[in-house]
Design an enzyme around this catalytic site. Structure first.
Site, PDB file in Angstrom:
ATOM      1  N   GLY A  46     -15.084   2.619  -1.917  1.00 54.61           N
ATOM      2  CA  GLY A  46     -15.420   2.449  -3.207  1.00 54.61           C
ATOM      3  C   GLY A  46     -14.177   3.186  -4.009  1.00 54.61           C
ATOM      4  CE  LYS A  85     -13.350   5.589   7.783  1.00 59.16           C
ATOM      5  NZ  LYS A  85     -14.604   4.701   6.928  1.00 59.16           N
ATOM      6  CB  VAL A 110     -13.268  11.369   7.924  1.00 58.47           C
ATOM      7  CG1 VAL A 110     -14.541  11.258   8.573  1.00 58.47           C
ATOM      8  CG2 VAL A 110     -11.689  10.833   8.640  1.00 58.47           C
ATOM      9  N   GLY A 138     -18.834  -6.590  -1.291  1.00 56.18           N
ATOM     10  CA  GLY A 138     -17.122  -6.218  -0.889  1.00 56.18           C
ATOM     11  C   GLY A 138     -17.699  -5.084  -0.164  1.00 56.18           C
TER      12      GLY A 138
HETATM   13  P1  NDP Z   1      -5.987  -2.235  -1.456  1.00 56.98           P
HETATM   14  O1  NDP Z   1      -5.272  -3.290  -0.680  1.00 56.98           O
HETATM   15  O2  NDP Z   1      -6.363  -2.869  -3.099  1.00 56.98           O
HETATM   16  O3  NDP Z   1      -4.832  -1.546  -2.160  1.00 56.98           O
HETATM   17  C1  NDP Z   1      -3.423  -0.844  -1.640  1.00 56.98           C
HETATM   18  C2  NDP Z   1      -2.264  -1.719  -2.943  1.00 56.98           C
HETATM   19  O4  NDP Z   1      -0.895  -0.841  -2.828  1.00 56.98           O
HETATM   20  C3  NDP Z   1      -2.042  -2.702  -3.559  1.00 56.98           C
HETATM   21  O5  NDP Z   1      -2.383  -2.338  -4.802  1.00 56.98           O
HETATM   22  C4  NDP Z   1      -0.684  -3.046  -2.927  1.00 56.98           C
HETATM   23  O6  NDP Z   1       0.021  -3.715  -3.379  1.00 56.98           O
HETATM   24  C5  NDP Z   1      -0.216  -1.911  -2.644  1.00 56.98           C
HETATM   25  N1  NDP Z   1       0.905  -2.438  -1.902  1.00 56.98           N
HETATM   26  C6  NDP Z   1       1.183  -2.035  -0.669  1.00 56.98           C
HETATM   27  N2  NDP Z   1       2.137  -2.449  -0.244  1.00 56.98           N
HETATM   28  C7  NDP Z   1       3.136  -1.914  -1.026  1.00 56.98           C
HETATM   29  C8  NDP Z   1       4.598  -1.333  -0.891  1.00 56.98           C
HETATM   30  N3  NDP Z   1       5.346  -1.636  -0.525  1.00 56.98           N
HETATM   31  N4  NDP Z   1       4.473  -0.375  -2.158  1.00 56.98           N
HETATM   32  C9  NDP Z   1       4.019  -0.732  -3.134  1.00 56.98           C
HETATM   33  N5  NDP Z   1       2.559  -0.784  -3.111  1.00 56.98           N
HETATM   34  C10 NDP Z   1       2.578  -1.401  -2.481  1.00 56.98           C
HETATM   35  O7  NDP Z   1      -5.920  -0.698  -0.657  1.00 56.98           O
HETATM   36  P2  NDP Z   1      -7.043   0.471  -0.829  1.00 56.98           P
HETATM   37  O8  NDP Z   1      -7.004   1.160  -1.952  1.00 56.98           O
HETATM   38  O9  NDP Z   1      -8.723  -0.577  -0.795  1.00 56.98           O
HETATM   39  O10 NDP Z   1      -6.522   0.772   0.598  1.00 56.98           O
HETATM   40  C11 NDP Z   1      -6.165   2.440   0.518  1.00 56.98           C
HETATM   41  C12 NDP Z   1      -5.912   3.223   0.910  1.00 56.98           C
HETATM   42  O11 NDP Z   1      -7.014   3.629   1.196  1.00 56.98           O
HETATM   43  C13 NDP Z   1      -5.989   2.170   2.947  1.00 56.98           C
HETATM   44  O12 NDP Z   1      -4.810   3.589   4.093  1.00 56.98           O
HETATM   45  C14 NDP Z   1      -7.424   2.299   3.160  1.00 56.98           C
HETATM   46  O13 NDP Z   1      -7.771   2.011   4.512  1.00 56.98           O
HETATM   47  C15 NDP Z   1      -8.003   3.546   2.771  1.00 56.98           C
HETATM   48  N6  NDP Z   1      -9.357   3.419   2.278  1.00 56.98           N
HETATM   49  C16 NDP Z   1     -10.102   2.496   1.045  1.00 56.98           C
HETATM   50  C17 NDP Z   1     -11.277   2.967   1.048  1.00 56.98           C
HETATM   51  C18 NDP Z   1     -12.060   1.904   0.466  1.00 56.98           C
HETATM   52  O14 NDP Z   1     -12.738   2.111  -0.489  1.00 56.98           O
HETATM   53  N7  NDP Z   1     -11.160   0.872   0.183  1.00 56.98           N
HETATM   54  C19 NDP Z   1     -11.599   4.202   1.611  1.00 56.98           C
HETATM   55  C20 NDP Z   1     -11.790   4.568   1.914  1.00 56.98           C
HETATM   56  C21 NDP Z   1      -9.890   5.005   2.650  1.00 56.98           C
HETATM   57  P3  NDP Z   1      -0.625  -5.645  -3.961  1.00 56.98           P
HETATM   58  O15 NDP Z   1      -1.432  -6.064  -4.552  1.00 56.98           O
HETATM   59  O16 NDP Z   1       0.663  -6.405  -4.266  1.00 56.98           O
HETATM   60  O17 NDP Z   1      -0.652  -5.905  -2.420  1.00 56.98           O
HETATM   61  N1  HSE Z   2     -13.666  -0.543   5.557  1.00 63.44           N
HETATM   62  C1  HSE Z   2     -14.609   0.269   5.361  1.00 63.44           C
HETATM   63  C2  HSE Z   2     -16.597   0.624   5.443  1.00 63.44           C
HETATM   64  C3  HSE Z   2     -13.644   0.916   4.448  1.00 63.44           C
HETATM   65  O1  HSE Z   2     -16.969   0.374   5.633  1.00 63.44           O
HETATM   66  O2  HSE Z   2     -16.880   2.067   5.703  1.00 63.44           O
HETATM   67  C4  HSE Z   2     -13.681   3.020   4.010  1.00 63.44           C
HETATM   68  O3  HSE Z   2     -12.560   3.104   5.088  1.00 63.44           O
END
Ligand code: NDP
Ligand code: HSE
Length: 432
Positions: A306, A209, A136, A191
């Site tokens: 981020g 959230k 969240v 992004g």
């Molecule tokens: P990304 O897509 O950047 O990263 C996810 C990673 O997990 C990728 O590198 C992916 O590999 C890998 N992956 C996927 N499936 C598998 C698996 N089965 N085994 C091993 N690795 C795997 O996502 P984010 O980092 O942005 O998001 C991750 C989590 O964080 C989500 O739940 C999202 O909702 C949450 N979140 C994200 C925020 C953000 O700002 N991005 C903010 C708050 C929460 P590959 O590249 O090969 O697909």
């Molecule tokens: N897509 C989400 C946002 C990322 O814009 O806030 C973080 O959860």
């Protein structure tokens, strides 16, 4: 006390990669504040990416694998960080890790908003921690604050700007006059928004959230599918301009309220007074506004997404889990959804409304509108504006007094049926 705690990160993309970097960069201050935390393994489907993350963080002797089972079955791993996202494999990972007596840290709002109750019960049964601060509002420490610092408070209401993409879009529309599509394209270029921005702009991301926050605040299990959502795709630059004229700012808000009648949680675009603290939350920033007894009103503000801001929350959770391991106090705070309360329907919710109506540009129109609203006991709070838009058409803009959503919808039908009315162009809530 153990000398070190072993952590493994599954999914080293934006968030997991950031967590790896922070755990390595801040390793000394973290060791002073808790215990030495060792990244024992990292896992990603993309081994080249995993190796790059490991090298960037200066990790040595780290196990790199693409198979998450290697991690959850490793008896030396104490804490599993799940940062792959989604509700499929991520759930399998968390369940397996917990069943293998490992504490888990996750950033996964999709999963926690849907299956949080089940997963927290499993963690309690296995006497391990399942922490999810990053799920969240990214880096803003709101879950920990509510679970610990505000544990003695009775929370009445939470209002959250918990989606950075929609806040960015509405800010650009307000400040530069950009239309929705331009602002969305900008958000994608920077992004903030995904290539498929549906979850953001339609409110599903914010609903997840808000479901998590409401569950914690009111001790009632609220799942994301219980949260009615309305997106921002229909908001146009006229609404933003009229909001300004009325002294309001347009925001995409999650609202969660609890009273003796039940719990209400919803996500929708609303106009809020320009002087409200949430009105000054701009661009992709997030904020959560909590009204509770005895604290009163408080606002938590910061980066909601981020790599590094979100990693801040993940690492905080890892440290918390570490402390609980070294102090043998795992499972100290788990699920607190002990109450059953009625979920109010959207129709019951009460708000003021902003109504923008296209009408025939002739006399008597205004009187017909007010009498149609009066039939539903809706009185007008403020200024109506009349703007001729050519071809014999004009626009009238109204802000009502408080009314239930059900009454407002019925009144809108009556207004729509008037022969003086061409169409209702907008119907948007106004929150005080
Ligand atoms: P990304 O897509 O950047 O990263 C996810 C990673 O997990 C990728 O590198 C992916 O590999 C890998 N992956 C996927 N499936 C598998 C698996 N089965 N085994 C091993 N690795 C795997 O996502 P984010 O980092 O942005 O998001 C991750 C989590 O964080 C989500 O739940 C999202 O909702 C949450 N979140 C994200 C925020 C953000 O700002 N991005 C903010 C708050 C929460 P590959 O590249 O090969 O697909
Ligand atoms: N897509 C989400 C946002 C990322 O814009 O806030 C973080 O959860």
């Amino acid at each position: 006390m153990s000398e070190k705690v072993n952590v493994a990160i599954i999914g080293v993309g934006t968030v997991g990669g950031g967590a790896c970097e922070v755990l390595c960069k801040n390793t000394d201050i973290i060791a002073i504040r808790s215990t030495k935390i060792n990244i024992k393994a990292i896992c990603d489907l993309d081994l080249v990416k995993a190796r790059a993350v490991s090298d960037k963080s200066g990790l040595k002797d780290v196990i790199i694998t693409k198979n998450w089972q290697d991690i959850v079955n490793d008896p030396e791993v104490d804490i599993v960080v799940e940062t792959i996202g989604g509700t499929g494999v991520a759930k399998e990972i968390i369940v397996s890790a917990i069943n293998n007596k490992k504490s888990v840290v996750s950033a996964n709002k999709d999963l926690m908003a849907r299956d949080g109750g089940e997963l927290l019960a499993l963690a309690a049964q296995n006497k391990v921690d399942l922490f999810f601060e990053a799920s969240v509002a990214g880096g803003i420490p709101i879950i920990q604050a509510m679970k610990e610092s505000l544990a003695g408070n009775d929370v009445k209401q939470i209002m959250g700007i918990v989606n950075g993409t929609t806040n960015y879009i509405l800010t650009k529309m307000t400040e530069t006059g950009a239309d929705f599509n331009e602002a969305l394209a900008d958000a994608q270029r920077l992004g903030y928004a995904e290539a498929d921005p549906t979850n953001d702009i339609e409110g599903y991301d914010a609903a997840r959230k808000m479901a998590i926050l409401a569950s914690i605040a009111f001790n009632v299990r609220v799942r994301n599918d219980m949260v009615p959502v309305e997106g921002i795709t229909k908001i146009d630059s006229w609404d933003i301009a009229y909001a300004k004229e009325f002294g309001y700012v347009m925001k995409m808000l999650g609202v969660a309220t609890s009273d003796s009648d039940g719990v209400e949680v919803r996500v929708n675009p609303v106009m809020i007074p320009a002087e409200h603290p949430l009105a000054s939350v701009k661009d992709s920033f997030n904020a959560v506004y909590v009204d509770s007894y005895p604290l009163g009103q408080a606002m938590f503000y910061g980066r909601g997404a981020g790599s590094l801001p979100t990693a801040s929350a993940v690492v905080g959770d890892v440290i918390n889990a570490t402390r609980n391991i070294t102090n043998n106090s795992r499972g100290r705070w788990g699920c607190t959804c002990a109450l059953t309360k009625r979920m109010k329907t959207l129709e019951e919710s009460i708000s003021k409304y902003y109504l923008r109506v296209a009408v025939h540009d002739r006399s008597g129109v205004f009187a017909s509108l007010t009498s149609a609203l009066a039939k539903h006991n809706i009185s007008l709070e403020s200024v109506m504006q009349r703007r001729s838009i050519g071809d014999g058409e004009a626009v009238i803009v109204i802000v009502t007094h408080k009314v239930s959503h059900a009454s407002m919808l019925l009144a809108a039908e009556t207004v729509r049926a008037l022969d003086t009315v061409l169409r209702i162009e907008s119907l948007i809530r106004v929150e005080d």
